[in-house]
Enzyme design. Structure first.
Site, PDB file in Angstrom:
ATOM      1  N   CYS A  39       0.848  -1.193   0.000  1.00 23.49           N
ATOM      2  CA  CYS A  39       0.000   0.000   0.000  1.00 23.49           C
ATOM      3  C   CYS A  39       0.887   1.249   0.000  1.00 23.49           C
ATOM      4  CB  CYS A  39      -0.888  -0.015   1.234  1.00 23.49           C
ATOM      5  SG  CYS A  39      -2.093   1.339   1.272  1.00 23.49           S
ATOM      6  N   ASP A  41       0.419   3.668   1.759  1.00 18.30           N
ATOM      7  CA  ASP A  41       0.373   4.176   3.133  1.00 18.30           C
ATOM      8  C   ASP A  41       1.793   4.440   3.650  1.00 18.30           C
ATOM      9  OD1 ASP A  41      -1.852   3.705   5.722  1.00 18.30           O
ATOM     10  OD2 ASP A  41       0.274   4.028   6.135  1.00 18.30           O
ATOM     11  N   ARG A  43       3.012   4.474   6.437  1.00 20.49           N
ATOM     12  CA  ARG A  43       3.462   3.701   7.599  1.00 20.49           C
ATOM     13  C   ARG A  43       3.948   2.301   7.242  1.00 20.49           C
ATOM     14  NH1 ARG A  43      -2.253   4.440  10.410  1.00 20.49           N
ATOM     15  NH2 ARG A  43      -2.754   3.894   8.240  1.00 20.49           N
ATOM     16  N   HIS A  98      -2.231  -4.296   5.109  1.00 19.93           N
ATOM     17  CA  HIS A  98      -1.826  -3.836   6.439  1.00 19.93           C
ATOM     18  C   HIS A  98      -3.026  -3.405   7.269  1.00 19.93           C
ATOM     19  CE1 HIS A  98      -2.342   0.581   5.804  1.00 19.93           C
ATOM     20  NE2 HIS A  98      -2.286   0.209   4.546  1.00 19.93           N
ATOM     21  N   CYS A 101      -5.773   0.103   7.196  1.00 23.87           N
ATOM     22  CA  CYS A 101      -5.636   0.600   5.824  1.00 23.87           C
ATOM     23  C   CYS A 101      -6.795   1.554   5.515  1.00 23.87           C
ATOM     24  CB  CYS A 101      -5.635  -0.571   4.844  1.00 23.87           C
ATOM     25  SG  CYS A 101      -5.428  -0.058   3.112  1.00 23.87           S
TER      26      CYS A 101
HETATM   27 ZN   LIG Z   1      -3.386   0.962   3.004  1.00 21.16          ZN
END
Ligand SMILES: [Zn+2]
Length: 201
Positions: A39, A41, A43, A98, A101
């Protein structure tokens, strides 16, 4: 940009010198062993999670770690997959979902994405995953279930790409499904979903 510039300076002063030999080798060699699809993302950092060195992971990151099923015509995700598999010859492909998300949460909780119509369209690539969790009560458990089902669904989508299908038929590549938990740092390797895909972990 101040923090980024400071980071670059720290890299050049403290990190690069210790890896100078590695980078000198990598300057003329690109042979990653794994295509990592995660992703976008902030993190979820593939190289940090796997503690890989530069040159080991070929990374594609998309919102929701979605891999559209193959359709003829060029697009960035397909081109990156084909390059990694057919040209670079990666031996493993990881699709990593994850916890927490944003994409999966929006779908699981039915958020109004009217202000982000392109995101709404993009998330349609998770329709199959969403359908599989239709019977799960809304809440954190549903998000977690959707994250997992989404990894399976994207692995299935991945197998529709001719480069991946060919590599699987020739037993040159192995598919893996992972879920990263942000709070604990844990990585769960998902089991093969029966006949669903050629997934191995
Ligand atoms: Zn995500």
């Amino acid at each position: 940009m101040r923090d980024l510039a400071q980071g670059v300076a720290r890299f050049q002063e403290n990190v690069f010198p210790a890896k100078q030999g590695l980078f000198a080798h990598l300057a003329a060699h690109h042979a990653p062993h794994t295509l990592f699809i995660g992703c976008s993302d902030a993190r979820v950092v593939p190289e940090l999670i796997t503690q890989g060195e530069p040159g080991e992971l070929f990374v594609v990151r998309t919102a929701g770690n979605l891999v559209p099923a193959y359709t003829p015509g060029a697009d960035g995700v397909t081109a990156s997959i084909e390059y990694a598999v057919a040209v670079l010859g990666v031996t493993d492909i990881v699709v990593c979902g994850h916890s927490a998300c944003g994409a999966m949460t929006a779908l699981a909780e039915g958020h109004d994405l009217g202000g982000a119509p392109v995101v709404a369209d993009w998330l349609r690539h998770a329709d199959a995953a969403l359908a599989r969790t239709a019977g799960t009560e809304a809440g954190p458990r549903k998000v977690g279930a959707l994250v997992r089902q989404n990894v399976y669904a994207q692995l299935t989508n991945l197998t529709t790409h001719p480069s991946v299908a060919r590599a699987l038929a020739e037993k040159k590549v192995t598919l893996h499904g992972w879920v990263f938990d942000i709070a604990t740092g844990g990585v769960e390797a998902l089991d093969a979903p029966g006949a669903d895909t050629a997934l191995a972990s």
